[in-house]
Design a protein around this motif. Sequence first.
Motif, short mmCIF file in Angstrom:
data_model
loop_
_atom_site.label_atom_id
_atom_site.label_comp_id
_atom_site.label_asym_id
_atom_site.label_seq_id
_atom_site.Cartn_x
_atom_site.Cartn_y
_atom_site.Cartn_z
N LEU A 88 0.81 -1.22 0.00
CA LEU A 88 0.00 0.00 0.00
C LEU A 88 0.84 1.27 0.00
N GLY A 89 2.15 1.13 -0.12
CA GLY A 89 3.01 2.31 -0.16
C GLY A 89 3.09 3.05 1.15
N LEU A 90 2.95 2.32 2.26
CA LEU A 90 2.96 2.95 3.58
C LEU A 90 4.32 2.91 4.26
N GLU A 91 5.30 2.29 3.63
CA GLU A 91 6.65 2.26 4.20
C GLU A 91 7.44 3.45 3.68
N ASN A 92 8.38 3.92 4.48
CA ASN A 92 9.09 5.15 4.16
C ASN A 92 10.55 4.94 3.75
N PHE A 93 10.86 3.74 3.21
CA PHE A 93 12.24 3.49 2.79
C PHE A 93 12.62 4.37 1.59
N ASN A 94 11.64 4.81 0.82
CA ASN A 94 11.91 5.64 -0.36
C ASN A 94 11.47 7.08 -0.16
N LEU A 95 11.44 7.52 1.09
CA LEU A 95 10.89 8.83 1.44
C LEU A 95 11.62 9.96 0.73
N ARG A 96 12.95 9.94 0.76
CA ARG A 96 13.72 11.03 0.15
C ARG A 96 13.51 11.08 -1.36
N THR A 97 13.58 9.92 -2.00
CA THR A 97 13.40 9.87 -3.45
C THR A 97 12.01 10.34 -3.83
N SER A 98 11.01 9.88 -3.09
CA SER A 98 9.63 10.27 -3.37
C SER A 98 9.43 11.77 -3.19
N LEU A 99 10.01 12.32 -2.11
CA LEU A 99 9.88 13.76 -1.86
C LEU A 99 10.57 14.56 -2.95
N ALA A 100 11.72 14.08 -3.41
CA ALA A 100 12.48 14.79 -4.44
C ALA A 100 11.72 14.85 -5.76
N VAL A 101 10.79 13.93 -5.97
CA VAL A 101 10.00 13.92 -7.21
C VAL A 101 8.65 14.61 -7.00
#
Length: 225
Positions: free
Chosen positions: A81-94
């Motif tokens: 469900l995309g609830l984990e934050n392992f890709n938080l920085r990458t996602s925020l940068a986009v």
Amino acid sequence: MDYIACMMEQDEMTVNTKTQYPEKHHSRTHFLMVLALLYWLPVATILTGMVPFSLRSLLLLLMFVFTAIYAIMQGHSAAELGLENFNLRTSLAVNLPAGITAAGVVFLLPIAGVHDRLLPPPEATFIFFYVLISSPVQEFLFRSFLFSEMRRSNIHSPIWQVVISAMSFAFLHAVYLDPLTGLLSFAAGIMWSIIYQRIPNLAEVSLSHAIIGIMAIMSGVARKI
């Protein structure tokens, strides 16, 4: 012997975990039924006048509640469900630059009825509701859960995933009976679907949604919302 017993115990725990939270796959017919009942039917009740337009926010929350219950019953994981934050920085940068850029485009759109910008801004309570509740709820429905269900239903084509998500999102906004709102919703749905498909993070795509939505509302483009 202790080592063997320990390994057997771990295997048993693994089996029990899989039994308790089985990975479920659905047919595409099942997926269409989910889409019809949880997404199309609620919108249709407003379009047909069965539910008053004024209750649209309440209906959205009910859609979320039933969808969340279904997701729990089907054992959708946080990762699905995309609830984990392992890709938080990458996602925020986009998501952050995409949200700001799209918000600027919305604000500068040379659209008819620009006089709506002179209307008083929406109340602060609505702004808080939109940012903290409505945007995350919509992204859970049309990106987080919907993408997870599509994968479980063997709909793996990136194009089909984006189209189904964006069209479903645009159909939600059909209740406003405004072609511009529908077109912008579809365009935004495509953008968020592509981003979420590549970087599945519910929090950041919700942030992008909130930025663009607030700008559309404040500028008068989506004042009917």
